[in-house]
Scaffold this active site. Structure first.
Site, short mmCIF file in Angstrom:
data_model
loop_
_atom_site.label_atom_id
_atom_site.label_comp_id
_atom_site.label_asym_id
_atom_site.label_seq_id
_atom_site.Cartn_x
_atom_site.Cartn_y
_atom_site.Cartn_z
N GLU A 1 -3.18 7.51 -4.24
CA GLU A 1 -3.07 6.23 -3.52
C GLU A 1 -2.94 5.07 -4.49
OE1 GLU A 1 -5.87 4.81 -0.03
OE2 GLU A 1 -6.58 3.90 -1.90
N TYR B 1 0.85 -1.20 0.00
CA TYR B 1 0.00 0.00 0.00
C TYR B 1 0.88 1.24 0.00
CZ TYR B 1 -3.13 3.67 1.59
OH TYR B 1 -3.82 4.84 1.69
#
Ligand code: GDP
Ligand code: MN
Length: 379
Positions: free
Chosen positions: A189, A101
């Site tokens: 993101e 992530y």
């Protein structure tokens, strides 16, 4: 402005971040054509501006044309958390070894940028934050100094990314930071950022929020804008510069001030009606704004009555009344209008309207009375 995944990936590409080859498709046939072009296996991905598509059945692997047909057919039209899928992104499938992530966003209280990196990707970061907060390596970035490669290298080590992935990941993070700052994002993101079976690191998903305040220096954002809202009423309102949100009810709402507009929705509900929209015309309730507002509401086929709720403060009610009459000359309205006008120059305003009142232009003395009348006309 939130971007769809495929737009986010397009944006990433501009900053040199590797993504899988693919294409968009609005029909099963188009999905097949893209799959033939990129080669099998492919991933068929729902394009909706909401996370957790995978869990909701919006991301499926397809090894051949029959599977593309099956999944594309199932995913198009699927409702994911209230977002109906109208478009697919089809890309060459990756063999995943690890999911990480990575994101950049604003840390407002600290007046810095915040980088978040984790070796535990693929799941929602909020989940990781609750269950395993130590697995997220946070990096506070001074916006003046920015993020250099040396810092990114320390960061990937701190986050415990696999050794083989670290150098590539550090380079991607620097590029993602550049995308985030120079690209004027509020959020950039990648989840998951993957390590493939053949040890390549690349972005498998893209979540990008653009900072609208910077749109003046990004004419290229226009291409993202057409798709921003799927509701044609909102599109129409946006073109007219109105602060409008479409709802499902039958009473069209026009109010001045966001607070009054929200109260108006509540009162309509309270007396047994349903609002067709939220619309705050703000302080400038002149004829142009009123005509634009009536036009948008009139275009909504569900609307059966229109409730205009104005409390004059700086806005003068006589000006509003003139605006309404002027607007009615320009727009042919198909639903009855109920007005509640109060505040500065309300008496003058009502006097202006008095000669024009009819079964389709009605005034009521209070907000509650007006709501009742509008609801009874709608029902
Ligand atoms: P989200 O659920 O909306 O965040 O959608 P993602 O694009 O992140 O996809 C969800 C999950 O699907 C990922 O975490 C992966 O596990 C899986 N996935 C997505 N693309 C691929 C792919 O190319 N190959 C494989 N094997 N899995 C994929
Ligand atoms: Mn994702």
């Amino acid at each position: 402005m939130d971007l769809f995944e495929y737009q986010g990936k397009q944006y990433f590409s501009k900053f040199g971040i590797a993504v899988s080859p693919g294409g968009v498709a609005d029909t099963v046939e188009e999905a097949l054509a893209v799959a033939e072009r990129v080669g099998y296996p492919v991933v068929v991905k729902a394009q909706v501006k909401v996370g957790g598509r995978g869990k909701a059945g919006g991301v499926k692997l397809a090894d051949n044309a029959d599977e593309v047909r099956l999944h594309a057919g199932n995913i198009l039209g699927l409702d994911i958390k209230g977002h109906v899928v109208r478009r697919l992104w089809i890309e060459l499938s990756s063999d995943i070894q690890k999911e990480y992530y990575a994101s950049f966003t604003l840390d407002r209280p600290n007046k810095t940028h915040l980088g978040m990196l984790s070796a535990e990707g693929g799941v929602e970061i909020e989940e990781v934050a609750v269950n395993n907060p130590d697995a997220i390596a946070m990096l506070s970035i001074d916006p003046v100094r920015g993020l250099d490669l040396a810092t990114a290298r320390r960061w990937v080590a701190e986050a415990n990314l696999d050794d083989i992935a670290r150098e590539q990941a550090a380079e991607i993070l620097v590029k993602l930071y550049t995308c985030y700052t120079e690209g004027d994002c509020d959020l950039a993101e990648i989840n998951p950022l993957i390590l493939t079976m053949d040890n390549k690191v690349h972005a498998l998903d893209a979540k990008v929020t653009l900072d609208e305040n910077a749109s003046y220096r990004h004419p290229e954002w226009e291409e993202f804008r057409w798709s921003e809202t799927e509701d044609p009423r909102e599109q129409m309102a946006k073109e007219r510069g109105l602060n409008y949100i479409g709802l499902d009810g039958t009473v069209g709402i026009i109010a001045n001030g966001a607070g009054l507009a929200m109260s108006t929705l509540d009162v309509v509900n309270q007396v047994g009606g349903t609002a067709a929209n939220f619309l705050d015309i703000g302080g400038g309730a002149n004829a142009d704004v009123m005509a634009a507002a009536l036009e948008v509401i009139n275009a909504d086929p569900k609307v059966k009555s229109i409730f205009v709720n104005i409390f004059g403060g700086i806005t003068r009610v006589d000006e509003v009344a003139k605006g309404v009459l002027e607007a009615l000359k320009r727009v042919d309205i198909s639903s009855p209008i109920v007005l509640r006008l109060d505040g500065t120059n309300a008496v003058e305003g009502r006097a202006i309207l008095a000669p024009h009142l009819s079964a389709s232009l009605i005034t009521e003395p209070t907000m509650l009375d007006a709501a009742r009348r509008a609801v009874s006309l709608a029902n």
